[in-house]
Design a protein around this motif. Structure first.
Motif: not given
Lengths: 188, 289
Positions: A24-25, A133-136, A181
């Motif tokens: 997720s991160h 995705p998962g990284i700001e 991704t």
């Protein structure tokens, strides 16, 4: 033979949650709270993920030799398979060619394999710059001991999305998730 | 204000979290792939659960696979912590897993939800588990699963654009006030489960992890944190979240999503926050009912 998780139910759960958090991160270094004692060269983090997720439904490939084969088969019950047919791959050194692994199909991209890849060290420092995705914004990650040409070989699969390969980097009891991704830029 | 309940003693005779370990591993593998392919529906072998389809069997299986002994669980049904479905599911997990439960969004590590996203923004590390009745956003337009799977493979979502266009051509606006389809990470069309369109913007770049479980349809999908989620629209007809033009009768909030409550048989009605935890955390109005 060395034992698996001290508490199989809780060990599997905490390892799964660590992997879920890591994917997720992407790029974030996550510590596994409960790891089994695995025979060398299988590291603790890689062993924990294999035990948490593999069973008779998941053909498994590894390059760890006879002791590792016995240990994985005894504790997971997973059938050992050639690399191209494996759902999970445990690579303690340079993995087989990534493009030759199961990448799923456009209709069933979830059939792409999960590659557990052992590296020597993971640090939250400049080296790779990750986004997706998962990284700001971006995440910095320094990986020691990644196979030669790994970033380029993985990037070549990017065009196949949604087909692809999801990779967990493992070092000691730490893991880093690289879902298909995530875009890796090497910084000089 | 609600507080977290102490950890109860689990019932003897059940595996932790009710499901057996082989089932959990299967669901966990599906969840991990779902996170890696944001918005893509991953098939999984949904089990029979001790409650009927439509009551959250998909969400419960996801929660069961994710849950650990140190988690704090919150369950909401249409925003409310105190409705039958929410109370039953909370009690289920406190019995079969012995986890602490809460009504506070901020104190929860896992929030299972039916049809709402809490008003309090999620933080990193929190997991929102949606109960999904129909995971396929195209099912009313293309009932054949084999065909809709192909449309997802080709990212061919013209059917849905045409449907929204026809809504606009006929009624001047898009007709979906809930379950408005979203594009995830610019690739997959996804059903947000029937949350109100008001909640759609909260999915975009959310700090929490969003997991979706559809038990009857046997599909799992996910939106990782910090992922682009756009409600489908047109440049000249941008997406508009809908909110009743009232203030909450209890806390006076003009930002939260409201439920309309009929109070008598003479046309009396009031609007109150759908999110009970959010409403209770605010000072009540002096003339609150």
């Amino acid at each position: 033979m060395t034992p698996g998780f001290a508490e199989p139910v809780l060990g599997a759960q905490s390892s799964f949650r660590a992997m879920l958090h890591a994917l997720s991160h992407p790029g974030r270094i996550v510590a596994l709270p409960d790891v089994p004692q695995a025979p060398a060269p299988l590291g603790p983090a890689m062993a924990a993920l294999a035990l948490a997720l593999c069973d008779a439904d998941t053909p498994l490939w590894h390059d760890g030799g006879a002791a590792v084969a016995d240990w994985l088969r005894f504790h997971t019950g997973a059938p050992l398979a050639p690399a191209h047919a494996a759902r999970f791959l445990a690579a303690t050194s340079a993995p087989p060619a990534l493009a030759g692994l199961a990448l799923g199909s456009d209709e069933a991209p979830q059939d792409g394999a999960t590659l557990l890849l052992q590296v020597s060290a993971l640090e939250a420092a400049a080296g790779w710059s990750l986004s997706g995705p998962g990284i700001e914004t971006t995440t910095a990650l320094r990986v020691s001991g990644a196979p030669l040409g790994f970033v380029a070989e993985r990037a070549a699969l990017g065009a196949l999305f949604p087909r692809g390969l999801d990779i967990m980097l493992c070092a000691g009891r730490h893991i880093v998730g690289l879902p298909r991704t995530t875009i890796i830029r090497e910084e000089r | 204000m609600s507080e977290t309940s102490p950890k109860p003693r689990p019932l003897a005779g059940y595996n932790f979290g009710y499901l057996d370990e082989a089932t959990k591993r299967m669901i966990r593998r599906a969840l991990l792939k779902a996170v890696c392919i944001p918005g893509h529906q991953v098939p999984f072998g949904a089990r029979e659960m001790p409650l009927p389809y439509g009551w959250g069997t998909g969400g419960i299986q996801v929660t069961s696979a994710v849950l650990g002994p140190s988690d704090v669980l919150k369950v909401i049904d249409q925003g409310a912590d105190d409705t039958t479905n929410a109370v039953s599911i909370r009690r289920f997990f406190s019995r079969v897993a012995g986890v602490a439960t809460t009504e506070s969004t901020a104190e929860a590590s896992i929030i299972q939800t039916r049809h709402r996203i809490p008003e309090t923004p999620l933080r990193e590390g929190q997991i929102l588990v949606y109960q999904v009745p129909m995971p396929e956003p195209l099912f009313k337009l293309e009932p054949r699963v084999a065909e809709s799977t192909k449309l997802h493979a080709l990212a061919d979502y013209g059917l849905m654009q045409v449907k929204l266009y026809e809504d606009i051509a006929r009624q001047g606006e898009v007709g979906t006030s809930y379950n408005h389809p979203v594009m995830v990470n610019h690739r997959y069309l996804m059903s947000p489960s029937p949350i109100p369109a008001f909640d759609n913007p909260k999915m975009h770049m959310n700090a929490g992890l969003q997991l979706f479980g559809a038990g009857r349809e046997k599909r799992i999908y996910a939106v990782p944190p910090y992922t682009d989620v756009r409600s489908l629209d047109f440049e000249d007809h941008p997406f508009k979240p809908v909110r009743a033009p009232h203030a909450c009768a209890i806390c006076g909030s003009e930002e939260s999503y409201l439920d309309e409550v009929i109070t008598d048989d003479a046309g009396g009605r009031m609007h109150v926050c759908s999110d009970t935890d959010y409403c209770a955390s605010r000072p009540p109005l002096e003339d609150a009912p």
